[in-house]
Structure formats: C-alpha cells, structure tokens
Design a protein around this motif. Structure first.
Motif, short mmCIF file in Angstrom:
data_model
loop_
_atom_site.label_atom_id
_atom_site.label_comp_id
_atom_site.label_asym_id
_atom_site.label_seq_id
_atom_site.Cartn_x
_atom_site.Cartn_y
_atom_site.Cartn_z
N TRP A 77 0.86 -1.12 0.03
CA TRP A 77 -0.04 -0.18 0.02
C TRP A 77 1.07 1.17 -0.05
CZ3 TRP A 77 -0.63 4.69 2.92
CH2 TRP A 77 -1.88 5.21 2.55
N ILE A 78 1.83 1.15 0.88
CA ILE A 78 2.89 2.39 0.79
C ILE A 78 3.49 2.47 -0.58
CG2 ILE A 78 5.04 3.27 1.86
CD1 ILE A 78 4.32 1.95 4.27
N LEU A 79 3.86 1.66 -1.06
CA LEU A 79 4.53 1.71 -2.48
C LEU A 79 3.43 2.33 -3.61
CD1 LEU A 79 6.75 -1.31 -2.60
CD2 LEU A 79 7.48 0.89 -2.55
N GLU A 80 2.37 2.00 -3.51
CA GLU A 80 1.28 2.12 -4.32
C GLU A 80 0.52 3.52 -4.27
OE1 GLU A 80 -1.00 -1.47 -4.37
OE2 GLU A 80 0.22 -2.38 -5.85
#
Length: 91
Positions: free
Chosen positions: A56-59
């Motif tokens: 989620w953090i990456l996206e």
C-alpha cells in the motif's frame, strides 16, 4: 542464535542422510538457500498484513502520513528521536 544453529545442523544432517522431514520452509528460505535475490513478494508468505501495508505504501501517496527514516521512543520520561540514516528525521 545457538538454538537456530543447533536446529539447522539437525535438519542438515537429516537431509544429508536421506531422511524425509515432515516440515516445510518459507519460499524466502528456499530462495536464500539457492542464492536467489529476495523480493517484496517474499514477505507475503511470512506476514501477509505486513506485506499488504508495504505494498500500500508503494502504491499510494504517503506524503500526508509524515513517515520518516527515524523512530521515536520514550525512556524514563525522556522523549528521543533516533535517525535510522543520516538526517533521517527530515527525509
């Protein structure tokens, strides 16, 4: 660490002597044995919730979360910020 070293030797000895073991290892452990590089998706087998949060953090845009390369802790009423990398509280 001594316990893990002991268990590793027992498992290694059993495999060397041809015994079948009724156990399994994670995909990341097999990849480590084979010398293959680990990826983000190897976390999915070990901790699905941690994997979901990393993905989620990456996206998503995380600028509003105020994440930094530092951590805060309190010891005996004294609040301290510790940088994980140089100037991490500002990155």
């Amino acid at each position: 660490m001594r316990y893990f070293k002991f268990v590793g030797r027992i498992i290694g000895k059993a495999l060397h002597d041809g015994y079948m073991l009724d156990c399994f290892f994670t995909r990341s452990f097999y990849k480590h044995i084979l010398g293959q590089p680990l990826t983000l998706y190897d976390f999915e087998d070990i901790d699905p919730e941690y994997f979901k949060n990393l993905k989620w953090i990456l996206e998503n845009d995380i600028s509003s979360l105020e994440l930094t390369f530092s951590y805060e802790h309190e010891e005996f009423g004294k609040h301290e910020v510790v940088d994980l990398i140089e100037n991490g509280r500002n990155i």
